[in-house]
Each structure stands twice: as C-alpha cells, then as structure tokens.
Design a protein around this motif. Structure first.
Motif, PDB file in Angstrom:
ATOM      1  N   GLU A 106     -67.477 -26.104  45.807  1.00 43.52           N
ATOM      2  CA  GLU A 106     -68.416 -26.792  46.694  1.00 43.52           C
ATOM      3  C   GLU A 106     -69.718 -25.990  46.782  1.00 43.52           C
ATOM      4  OE1 GLU A 106     -66.625 -28.702  50.332  1.00 43.52           O
ATOM      5  OE2 GLU A 106     -65.151 -27.115  49.930  1.00 43.52           O
ATOM      6  N   PRO A 107     -70.451 -25.893  45.690  1.00 42.48           N
ATOM      7  CA  PRO A 107     -71.624 -25.012  45.678  1.00 42.48           C
ATOM      8  C   PRO A 107     -72.700 -25.374  46.697  1.00 42.48           C
ATOM      9  CG  PRO A 107     -71.583 -26.380  43.717  1.00 42.48           C
ATOM     10  CD  PRO A 107     -70.274 -26.574  44.422  1.00 42.48           C
ATOM     11  N   SER A 108     -72.900 -26.655  46.969  1.00 39.92           N
ATOM     12  CA  SER A 108     -73.942 -27.032  47.932  1.00 39.92           C
ATOM     13  C   SER A 108     -73.575 -26.578  49.347  1.00 39.92           C
ATOM     14  CB  SER A 108     -74.205 -28.531  47.895  1.00 39.92           C
ATOM     15  OG  SER A 108     -73.029 -29.244  48.212  1.00 39.92           O
ATOM     16  N   ARG A 109     -72.306 -26.461  49.619  1.00 44.06           N
ATOM     17  CA  ARG A 109     -71.851 -25.985  50.935  1.00 44.06           C
ATOM     18  C   ARG A 109     -72.009 -24.476  51.068  1.00 44.06           C
ATOM     19  NH1 ARG A 109     -65.646 -26.252  53.185  1.00 44.06           N
ATOM     20  NH2 ARG A 109     -66.034 -25.082  55.079  1.00 44.06           N
ATOM     21  N   TYR A 110     -71.640 -23.750  50.026  1.00 41.18           N
ATOM     22  CA  TYR A 110     -71.614 -22.292  50.105  1.00 41.18           C
ATOM     23  C   TYR A 110     -72.896 -21.610  49.627  1.00 41.18           C
ATOM     24  CZ  TYR A 110     -66.730 -22.774  51.272  1.00 41.18           C
ATOM     25  OH  TYR A 110     -65.556 -23.102  51.905  1.00 41.18           O
ATOM     26  N   ALA A 144     -54.959 -13.393  40.632  1.00 41.71           N
ATOM     27  CA  ALA A 144     -54.251 -12.410  41.445  1.00 41.71           C
ATOM     28  C   ALA A 144     -55.173 -11.707  42.441  1.00 41.71           C
ATOM     29  CB  ALA A 144     -53.580 -11.369  40.544  1.00 41.71           C
ATOM     30  N   ASN A 145     -56.474 -11.792  42.231  1.00 39.98           N
ATOM     31  CA  ASN A 145     -57.419 -11.110  43.107  1.00 39.98           C
ATOM     32  C   ASN A 145     -57.998 -12.092  44.130  1.00 39.98           C
ATOM     33  OD1 ASN A 145     -60.354 -10.294  43.771  1.00 39.98           O
ATOM     34  ND2 ASN A 145     -59.356  -8.401  43.104  1.00 39.98           N
ATOM     35  N   PRO A 146     -57.934 -11.765  45.419  1.00 42.36           N
ATOM     36  CA  PRO A 146     -58.430 -12.683  46.449  1.00 42.36           C
ATOM     37  C   PRO A 146     -59.920 -13.004  46.324  1.00 42.36           C
ATOM     38  CG  PRO A 146     -57.262 -10.833  47.459  1.00 42.36           C
ATOM     39  CD  PRO A 146     -57.330 -10.579  45.991  1.00 42.36           C
ATOM     40  N   LEU A 147     -60.736 -12.043  45.932  1.00 45.51           N
ATOM     41  CA  LEU A 147     -62.167 -12.320  45.797  1.00 45.51           C
ATOM     42  C   LEU A 147     -62.423 -13.327  44.680  1.00 45.51           C
ATOM     43  CD1 LEU A 147     -65.104 -11.911  46.562  1.00 45.51           C
ATOM     44  CD2 LEU A 147     -65.166  -9.981  44.978  1.00 45.51           C
ATOM     45  N   ARG A 148     -61.694 -13.213  43.580  1.00 46.89           N
ATOM     46  CA  ARG A 148     -61.881 -14.176  42.492  1.00 46.89           C
ATOM     47  C   ARG A 148     -61.450 -15.573  42.923  1.00 46.89           C
ATOM     48  NH1 ARG A 148     -60.657  -9.397  39.076  1.00 46.89           N
ATOM     49  NH2 ARG A 148     -58.446  -9.912  39.016  1.00 46.89           N
ATOM     50  N   ARG A 149     -60.401 -15.660  43.730  1.00 44.29           N
ATOM     51  CA  ARG A 149     -60.006 -16.968  44.273  1.00 44.29           C
ATOM     52  C   ARG A 149     -61.091 -17.503  45.199  1.00 44.29           C
ATOM     53  NH1 ARG A 149     -55.016 -14.195  44.835  1.00 44.29           N
ATOM     54  NH2 ARG A 149     -55.268 -14.149  47.113  1.00 44.29           N
ATOM     55  N   ASP A 150     -61.698 -16.622  45.994  1.00 41.46           N
ATOM     56  CA  ASP A 150     -62.809 -17.031  46.861  1.00 41.46           C
ATOM     57  C   ASP A 150     -63.970 -17.567  46.043  1.00 41.46           C
ATOM     58  OD1 ASP A 150     -61.460 -16.327  49.190  1.00 41.46           O
ATOM     59  OD2 ASP A 150     -62.522 -14.409  49.416  1.00 41.46           O
ATOM     60  N   ILE A 151     -64.325 -16.856  44.990  1.00 41.17           N
ATOM     61  CA  ILE A 151     -65.446 -17.289  44.137  1.00 41.17           C
ATOM     62  C   ILE A 151     -65.162 -18.679  43.580  1.00 41.17           C
ATOM     63  CG2 ILE A 151     -66.671 -16.850  41.963  1.00 41.17           C
ATOM     64  CD1 ILE A 151     -66.358 -13.808  42.623  1.00 41.17           C
ATOM     65  N   LEU A 152     -63.953 -18.912  43.104  1.00 41.95           N
ATOM     66  CA  LEU A 152     -63.602 -20.244  42.588  1.00 41.95           C
ATOM     67  C   LEU A 152     -63.712 -21.305  43.678  1.00 41.95           C
ATOM     68  CD1 LEU A 152     -60.567 -19.512  40.247  1.00 41.95           C
ATOM     69  CD2 LEU A 152     -62.835 -20.341  39.574  1.00 41.95           C
ATOM     70  N   ALA A 153     -63.288 -20.965  44.883  1.00 43.47           N
ATOM     71  CA  ALA A 153     -63.388 -21.921  45.992  1.00 43.47           C
ATOM     72  C   ALA A 153     -64.856 -22.207  46.313  1.00 43.47           C
ATOM     73  CB  ALA A 153     -62.663 -21.381  47.221  1.00 43.47           C
ATOM     74  N   TRP A 154     -65.694 -21.177  46.329  1.00 46.30           N
ATOM     75  CA  TRP A 154     -67.122 -21.372  46.608  1.00 46.30           C
ATOM     76  C   TRP A 154     -67.765 -22.247  45.542  1.00 46.30           C
ATOM     77  CZ3 TRP A 154     -68.005 -15.422  47.148  1.00 46.30           C
ATOM     78  CH2 TRP A 154     -67.407 -14.968  48.322  1.00 46.30           C
ATOM     79  N   LEU A 155     -67.385 -22.007  44.281  1.00 49.69           N
ATOM     80  CA  LEU A 155     -67.989 -22.779  43.190  1.00 49.69           C
ATOM     81  C   LEU A 155     -67.505 -24.231  43.179  1.00 49.69           C
ATOM     82  CD1 LEU A 155     -67.953 -20.165  40.279  1.00 49.69           C
ATOM     83  CD2 LEU A 155     -69.889 -20.873  41.703  1.00 49.69           C
ATOM     84  N   ARG A 186     -67.497 -23.722  37.772  1.00 51.42           N
ATOM     85  CA  ARG A 186     -66.076 -23.832  37.460  1.00 51.42           C
ATOM     86  C   ARG A 186     -65.877 -24.620  36.170  1.00 51.42           C
ATOM     87  NH1 ARG A 186     -62.223 -24.406  42.206  1.00 51.42           N
ATOM     88  NH2 ARG A 186     -61.506 -26.253  41.092  1.00 51.42           N
ATOM     89  N   ASN A 187     -64.847 -24.252  35.420  1.00 50.04           N
ATOM     90  CA  ASN A 187     -64.463 -25.009  34.237  1.00 50.04           C
ATOM     91  C   ASN A 187     -63.296 -25.903  34.657  1.00 50.04           C
ATOM     92  OD1 ASN A 187     -63.475 -25.985  31.841  1.00 50.04           O
ATOM     93  ND2 ASN A 187     -63.871 -24.096  30.721  1.00 50.04           N
ATOM     94  N   GLU A 188     -63.642 -27.084  35.141  1.00 48.21           N
ATOM     95  CA  GLU A 188     -62.628 -27.980  35.715  1.00 48.21           C
ATOM     96  C   GLU A 188     -61.569 -28.400  34.700  1.00 48.21           C
ATOM     97  OE1 GLU A 188     -62.203 -28.465  38.839  1.00 48.21           O
ATOM     98  OE2 GLU A 188     -64.115 -27.685  39.563  1.00 48.21           O
ATOM     99  N   ASP A 189     -61.938 -28.518  33.435  1.00 43.83           N
ATOM    100  CA  ASP A 189     -60.947 -28.906  32.417  1.00 43.83           C
ATOM    101  C   ASP A 189     -59.839 -27.867  32.325  1.00 43.83           C
ATOM    102  OD1 ASP A 189     -62.360 -31.211  31.841  1.00 43.83           O
ATOM    103  OD2 ASP A 189     -63.392 -30.343  30.107  1.00 43.83           O
ATOM    104  N   VAL A 190     -60.197 -26.593  32.284  1.00 42.95           N
ATOM    105  CA  VAL A 190     -59.193 -25.520  32.195  1.00 42.95           C
ATOM    106  C   VAL A 190     -58.390 -25.447  33.485  1.00 42.95           C
ATOM    107  CG1 VAL A 190     -58.877 -23.012  32.024  1.00 42.95           C
ATOM    108  CG2 VAL A 190     -60.434 -24.189  30.464  1.00 42.95           C
ATOM    109  N   ILE A 191     -59.063 -25.571  34.615  1.00 41.63           N
ATOM    110  CA  ILE A 191     -58.361 -25.507  35.898  1.00 41.63           C
ATOM    111  C   ILE A 191     -57.333 -26.634  36.006  1.00 41.63           C
ATOM    112  CG2 ILE A 191     -58.662 -25.763  38.403  1.00 41.63           C
ATOM    113  CD1 ILE A 191     -61.384 -24.241  37.999  1.00 41.63           C
ATOM    114  N   GLN A 192     -57.723 -27.840  35.630  1.00 41.75           N
ATOM    115  CA  GLN A 192     -56.792 -28.973  35.701  1.00 41.75           C
ATOM    116  C   GLN A 192     -55.642 -28.807  34.700  1.00 41.75           C
ATOM    117  OE1 GLN A 192     -56.672 -31.207  38.138  1.00 41.75           O
ATOM    118  NE2 GLN A 192     -58.366 -30.001  38.945  1.00 41.75           N
ATOM    119  N   ALA A 193     -55.929 -28.295  33.508  1.00 42.22           N
ATOM    120  CA  ALA A 193     -54.871 -28.059  32.521  1.00 42.22           C
ATOM    121  C   ALA A 193     -53.888 -27.001  33.034  1.00 42.22           C
ATOM    122  CB  ALA A 193     -55.483 -27.628  31.183  1.00 42.22           C
TER     123      ALA A 193
END
Length: 98
Positions: A24-28, A11-22, A82-89
């Motif tokens: 592609e960590p080499s980019r950000y 629900a928080n935009p900054l937390r969504r940003d953090i997930l997006a940055w993580l 990122r915990n990709e398993d939880v995100i995908q679930a």
C-alpha cells in the motif's frame, strides 16, 4: 522461484514490514512526489525504517534476490515495488503443501 531464499527473506520482521508497506505505497509513502508507478524511492524506505542506508539496502537486496521485490532505476534514484507474481506463486506453493 527459490523457496528457500523466500523463506530466508521472510524470516526478518523488517523485511516483512517493507513488503507490507510496498503493498500500500500511497498509504505508507504519501510524501513521495513522483508517481508510485515505478515503485517507492529507496530513500523513502530508508527514512521509514529509521536505520542506516546500508542496512536498509542489504534488506532490500535480500528481498530482491528472493524475487519478492523488483527495482527500477530512474536517473540517480532507485525505486522498489513488490513482485506480485512471485508472491502469489509462493502463496500458492505454500497452500498446496510441501
């Protein structure tokens, strides 16, 4: 998987940003000297957010409680990824309907 905790975390935009940055960590976080295998150093996340360390720590803790990120301590540093398993679930759960 705690669906409500994930929804609260997202629900928080900054937390969504953090997930997006993580995602592609080499980019950000190209400035990170150590391998990104353990994740991104919390200090680099703090710097990118431009907020106080305590505020960013609270956001990271919320993401971690929801299971969306995991952390690894290496010496005095904490790395997040990122915990990709939880995100995908979670995505699969949302796609099946409530």
């Amino acid at each position: 998987m705690d669906i409500d905790a994930i929804h609260k975390a997202l629900a928080n935009p900054l937390r969504r940003d953090i997930l997006a940055w993580l995602k592609e960590p080499s980019r950000y976080f190209p400035e990170q000297a150590h391998s990104l295998a353990n994740g991104v150093c919390a200090g680099h996340i703090d710097a990118r957010c431009g907020l106080s360390q305590s505020t960013v720590s609270a956001h990271l803790a919320t993401l971690q409680r929801a299971g969306l990120v995991s952390s690894t301590r290496v010496g005095q540093w904490i790395y997040f990824r990122r915990n990709e398993d939880v995100i995908q679930a979670f995505i699969a759960q949302m796609n099946t309907g409530l």
